[in-house]
Design a protein around this motif. Structure first.
Motif, PDB file in Angstrom:
ATOM      1  N   TYR A  17       0.826  -1.201   0.000  1.00  0.00           N
ATOM      2  CA  TYR A  17       0.000   0.000   0.000  1.00  0.00           C
ATOM      3  C   TYR A  17       0.864   1.255   0.000  1.00  0.00           C
ATOM      4  CZ  TYR A  17      -2.776   3.816   1.862  1.00  0.00           C
ATOM      5  OH  TYR A  17      -3.364   5.046   2.054  1.00  0.00           O
ATOM      6  N   ASP A  18       1.905   1.286   0.805  1.00  0.00           N
ATOM      7  CA  ASP A  18       2.761   2.473   0.873  1.00  0.00           C
ATOM      8  C   ASP A  18       3.466   2.730  -0.445  1.00  0.00           C
ATOM      9  OD1 ASP A  18       2.071   2.997   3.491  1.00  0.00           O
ATOM     10  OD2 ASP A  18       3.799   1.968   4.348  1.00  0.00           O
ATOM     11  N   ALA A  19       3.952   1.672  -1.107  1.00  0.00           N
ATOM     12  CA  ALA A  19       4.593   1.837  -2.407  1.00  0.00           C
ATOM     13  C   ALA A  19       3.603   2.375  -3.431  1.00  0.00           C
ATOM     14  CB  ALA A  19       5.171   0.503  -2.876  1.00  0.00           C
ATOM     15  N   LEU A  20       2.396   1.838  -3.417  1.00  0.00           N
ATOM     16  CA  LEU A  20       1.356   2.299  -4.339  1.00  0.00           C
ATOM     17  C   LEU A  20       1.075   3.785  -4.138  1.00  0.00           C
ATOM     18  CD1 LEU A  20      -1.966   0.401  -5.056  1.00  0.00           C
ATOM     19  CD2 LEU A  20      -1.930   2.865  -4.810  1.00  0.00           C
ATOM     20  N   THR A  21       0.930   4.199  -2.891  1.00  0.00           N
ATOM     21  CA  THR A  21       0.618   5.597  -2.597  1.00  0.00           C
ATOM     22  C   THR A  21       1.756   6.511  -3.027  1.00  0.00           C
ATOM     23  OG1 THR A  21      -0.766   4.909  -0.734  1.00  0.00           O
ATOM     24  CG2 THR A  21      -0.023   7.201  -0.756  1.00  0.00           C
ATOM     25  N   GLU A  22       2.984   6.108  -2.775  1.00  0.00           N
ATOM     26  CA  GLU A  22       4.132   6.911  -3.194  1.00  0.00           C
ATOM     27  C   GLU A  22       4.206   7.012  -4.719  1.00  0.00           C
ATOM     28  OE1 GLU A  22       9.024   6.838  -3.026  1.00  0.00           O
ATOM     29  OE2 GLU A  22       7.863   5.576  -1.654  1.00  0.00           O
ATOM     30  N   ASP A  23       4.005   5.887  -5.392  1.00  0.00           N
ATOM     31  CA  ASP A  23       4.034   5.892  -6.852  1.00  0.00           C
ATOM     32  C   ASP A  23       2.945   6.778  -7.437  1.00  0.00           C
ATOM     33  OD1 ASP A  23       6.125   4.114  -6.733  1.00  0.00           O
ATOM     34  OD2 ASP A  23       4.872   2.357  -7.056  1.00  0.00           O
ATOM     35  N   LEU A  24       1.800   6.753  -6.821  1.00  0.00           N
ATOM     36  CA  LEU A  24       0.678   7.558  -7.286  1.00  0.00           C
ATOM     37  C   LEU A  24       0.990   9.047  -7.173  1.00  0.00           C
ATOM     38  CD1 LEU A  24      -2.190   7.743  -8.307  1.00  0.00           C
ATOM     39  CD2 LEU A  24      -2.984   7.293  -5.979  1.00  0.00           C
ATOM     40  N   ASP A  25       1.575   9.442  -6.070  1.00  0.00           N
ATOM     41  CA  ASP A  25       1.965  10.846  -5.905  1.00  0.00           C
ATOM     42  C   ASP A  25       2.930  11.285  -7.003  1.00  0.00           C
ATOM     43  OD1 ASP A  25       0.425  11.172  -3.647  1.00  0.00           O
ATOM     44  OD2 ASP A  25       2.064  10.813  -2.239  1.00  0.00           O
ATOM     45  N   LYS A  26       3.925  10.454  -7.287  1.00  0.00           N
ATOM     46  CA  LYS A  26       4.944  10.823  -8.262  1.00  0.00           C
ATOM     47  C   LYS A  26       4.401  10.791  -9.690  1.00  0.00           C
ATOM     48  CE  LYS A  26       8.819   9.630  -5.326  1.00  0.00           C
ATOM     49  NZ  LYS A  26      10.031   8.803  -5.121  1.00  0.00           N
ATOM     50  N   LEU A  27       3.542   9.818  -9.979  1.00  0.00           N
ATOM     51  CA  LEU A  27       2.929   9.774 -11.304  1.00  0.00           C
ATOM     52  C   LEU A  27       2.068  11.001 -11.553  1.00  0.00           C
ATOM     53  CD1 LEU A  27       1.916   6.017 -11.574  1.00  0.00           C
ATOM     54  CD2 LEU A  27       3.376   7.233 -13.193  1.00  0.00           C
ATOM     55  N   SER A  28       1.333  11.429 -10.548  1.00  0.00           N
ATOM     56  CA  SER A  28       0.464  12.594 -10.714  1.00  0.00           C
ATOM     57  C   SER A  28       1.279  13.869 -10.924  1.00  0.00           C
ATOM     58  CB  SER A  28      -0.465  12.750  -9.510  1.00  0.00           C
ATOM     59  OG  SER A  28       0.257  13.061  -8.341  1.00  0.00           O
ATOM     60  N   GLU A  29       2.464  13.935 -10.334  1.00  0.00           N
ATOM     61  CA  GLU A  29       3.354  15.075 -10.557  1.00  0.00           C
ATOM     62  C   GLU A  29       3.938  15.048 -11.965  1.00  0.00           C
ATOM     63  OE1 GLU A  29       6.337  14.976  -7.561  1.00  0.00           O
ATOM     64  OE2 GLU A  29       4.930  15.319  -5.898  1.00  0.00           O
ATOM     65  N   GLN A  30       4.247  13.861 -12.456  1.00  0.00           N
ATOM     66  CA  GLN A  30       4.866  13.738 -13.769  1.00  0.00           C
ATOM     67  C   GLN A  30       3.865  13.921 -14.905  1.00  0.00           C
ATOM     68  OE1 GLN A  30       7.309  10.278 -14.134  1.00  0.00           O
ATOM     69  NE2 GLN A  30       7.837  10.668 -16.270  1.00  0.00           N
ATOM     70  N   TYR A  31       2.603  13.512 -14.676  1.00  0.00           N
ATOM     71  CA  TYR A  31       1.590  13.559 -15.739  1.00  0.00           C
ATOM     72  C   TYR A  31       0.342  14.317 -15.261  1.00  0.00           C
ATOM     73  CZ  TYR A  31       4.419   9.708 -17.641  1.00  0.00           C
ATOM     74  OH  TYR A  31       5.436   8.918 -18.124  1.00  0.00           O
ATOM     75  N   PRO A  32       0.481  15.586 -14.919  1.00  0.00           N
ATOM     76  CA  PRO A  32      -0.670  16.316 -14.336  1.00  0.00           C
ATOM     77  C   PRO A  32      -1.831  16.499 -15.305  1.00  0.00           C
ATOM     78  CG  PRO A  32       1.124  17.826 -14.846  1.00  0.00           C
ATOM     79  CD  PRO A  32       1.675  16.444 -15.037  1.00  0.00           C
ATOM     80  N   ASN A  33      -1.588  16.424 -16.601  1.00  0.00           N
ATOM     81  CA  ASN A  33      -2.659  16.634 -17.574  1.00  0.00           C
ATOM     82  C   ASN A  33      -3.400  15.348 -17.936  1.00  0.00           C
ATOM     83  OD1 ASN A  33      -2.056  19.410 -17.810  1.00  0.00           O
ATOM     84  ND2 ASN A  33      -0.411  18.957 -19.265  1.00  0.00           N
ATOM     85  N   LEU A  34      -2.861  14.213 -17.486  1.00  0.00           N
ATOM     86  CA  LEU A  34      -3.466  12.932 -17.838  1.00  0.00           C
ATOM     87  C   LEU A  34      -3.973  12.152 -16.634  1.00  0.00           C
ATOM     88  CD1 LEU A  34      -1.125  11.434 -20.611  1.00  0.00           C
ATOM     89  CD2 LEU A  34      -3.546  12.014 -20.843  1.00  0.00           C
ATOM     90  N   LEU A  35      -3.466  12.455 -15.451  1.00  0.00           N
ATOM     91  CA  LEU A  35      -3.779  11.644 -14.282  1.00  0.00           C
ATOM     92  C   LEU A  35      -4.255  12.507 -13.126  1.00  0.00           C
ATOM     93  CD1 LEU A  35      -1.715   8.677 -12.898  1.00  0.00           C
ATOM     94  CD2 LEU A  35      -2.546  10.438 -11.357  1.00  0.00           C
ATOM     95  N   THR A  36      -5.394  12.137 -12.578  1.00  0.00           N
ATOM     96  CA  THR A  36      -5.890  12.725 -11.336  1.00  0.00           C
ATOM     97  C   THR A  36      -6.343  11.575 -10.441  1.00  0.00           C
ATOM     98  OG1 THR A  36      -8.120  12.975 -12.241  1.00  0.00           O
ATOM     99  CG2 THR A  36      -6.646  14.882 -12.410  1.00  0.00           C
ATOM    100  N   TYR A  37      -6.441  11.844  -9.155  1.00  0.00           N
ATOM    101  CA  TYR A  37      -6.878  10.768  -8.262  1.00  0.00           C
ATOM    102  C   TYR A  37      -7.558  11.345  -7.040  1.00  0.00           C
ATOM    103  CZ  TYR A  37      -2.630  11.602  -5.403  1.00  0.00           C
ATOM    104  OH  TYR A  37      -1.644  12.153  -4.623  1.00  0.00           O
ATOM    105  N   LYS A  38      -8.298  10.478  -6.364  1.00  0.00           N
ATOM    106  CA  LYS A  38      -8.985  10.870  -5.147  1.00  0.00           C
ATOM    107  C   LYS A  38      -9.167   9.647  -4.260  1.00  0.00           C
ATOM    108  CE  LYS A  38     -13.740  10.336  -6.904  1.00  0.00           C
ATOM    109  NZ  LYS A  38     -15.044  11.035  -7.068  1.00  0.00           N
ATOM    110  N   SER A  39      -9.487   9.899  -3.010  1.00  0.00           N
ATOM    111  CA  SER A  39      -9.757   8.821  -2.064  1.00  0.00           C
ATOM    112  C   SER A  39     -11.261   8.550  -2.026  1.00  0.00           C
ATOM    113  CB  SER A  39      -9.273   9.208  -0.665  1.00  0.00           C
ATOM    114  OG  SER A  39      -9.721   8.275   0.294  1.00  0.00           O
TER     115      SER A  39
END
Length: 335
Positions: free
Chosen positions: A33-55
């Motif tokens: 879970y922690d790896a997933l959450t960290e990866d999600l944060d970094k992916l959203s920074e790298q691809y702000p126009n293609l990826l959004t997320y919420k809880s």
């Protein structure tokens, strides 16, 4: 491929896990879970126009159930994994799928002939880990949870301190037996909270399932795929037995199911006349009257997670499925 953080994983070494960076899943690592959450944060920074997320919700022990939107289309599909704790390889699979689609989109590449530019028309919603508390218990055992919970967890695990077989959520509810599709008539279930097969005291009793149901109704996807981990089989339909070619819905549905089986080389299970129900796919097909699939990604394993040595072949079988389903959703929507 996304930077190393996508596979920031835990090396399995004796009984003491240690953190390590890796470029891909391999037999010595597991996805947390922690790896997933960290990866999600970094992916959203790298691809702000293609990826959004919420809880979608916060679990009893403070973990988020993340819903990740890939693309900008108004039409959508839904893919999710890890209803069952020991089936966390589905989370790794869906996160790699998300990562590779982003990379291919940016580089104007195709994946197995499928063009990720479909994401301009269709959004893929990923919920890669429906059961993060259960996953964490299965991976790390009792020490990942407060001491006051240990006695109850051991009791639900039939006295064992080894949680490798754990399927349920942290309260001993089997999340894929929680959906309101013939729930009251489910057979082969436990009568009390357990590491597996307890359906709860009522449908939508578990917070995780309640949140996923509400979210599915919110986005109204054209197609849904529920990823599970063992059996090398695709389940489709719910009470469509004998109806395969009698309506446009079932005809289109069967065609999509056949193509998924062709791409993945998994066996396609025909809907039985007397289906139990209780699972996400059963509920989705019954309520939405749209195609839903349960994809079992690996060899049947009893009472444990899939061996990580199987991941590369599982990835090769499944890597194009999200884009294929997105294309089918667009075609359905255009009719």
């Amino acid at each position: 491929m996304f930077i190393k953080s996508l596979w920031t994983l835990v090396i399995i070494f004796s009984s003491v896990p240690s953190l390590s960076l890796a470029n891909e899943v391999n037999p010595k690592v597991m996805y947390t879970y922690d790896a997933l959450t960290e990866d999600l944060d970094k992916l959203s920074e790298q691809y702000p126009n293609l990826l959004t997320y919420k809880s979608l919700t916060t679990t009893t022990f403070g973990r988020k159930i993340w819903a990740i939107k890939l693309g900008n289309g108004k039409t959508s599909i839904l893919m999710h994994g890890a209803h069952h704790a020991r089936e966390w390889m589905t989370s790794a699979l869906l996160m790699r799928m998300l990562d590779r689609y982003l990379e291919a989109y940016e580089k104007n590449q195709t994946i197995e002939g499928f063009n990720p530019k479909i994401l301009d028309k269709v959004s893929i919603w990923f919920v890669p880990m429906v059961n993060p508390d259960g996953v964490t218990l299965q991976q790390f055992g009792l020490h990942a949870f407060p001491a006051y919970t240990h006695g109850t967890l051991i009791d639900m695990n039939e006295g064992s301190r080894d949680f490798a077989r754990w399927k349920a959520n942290i309260h001993g509810i089997d999340l894929n037996r929680q959906y309101p599709a013939n729930w009251e008539n489910l057979k082969g279930v436990n009568s009390k909270p357990s590491y597996q097969f307890f359906k709860g005291t009522m449908p939508l009793d578990a917070e995780e399932v309640k949140a996923l149901v509400a979210f599915t109704r919110e986005i109204n996807p054209e197609i849904a795929a529920s990823y599970h981990s063992s059996g090398n089989v695709i389940f489709w339909g719910y009470h469509q037995w004998g109806l395969t070619h009698t309506t446009r819905f079932t005809d289109d549905y069967y065609t999509i199911a056949e193509k998924i089986a062709d791409i993945t080389d998994y066996e396609l299970e025909e809907p039985a006349f007397h289906q139990q129900g209780g699972g996400f796919t059963d509920w989705f097909v019954e309520e939405f009257e749209k195609p839903g699939f349960t994809v079992e990604i690996g060899t049947l394993i009893e009472d444990n997670s899939l061996p990580l040595v199987d991941f590369p072949s599982i990835w090769e079988r499944n890597k194009a499925i999200g884009l294929f389903l997105a294309e089918k959703a667009w075609q359905k929507n255009a009719k």
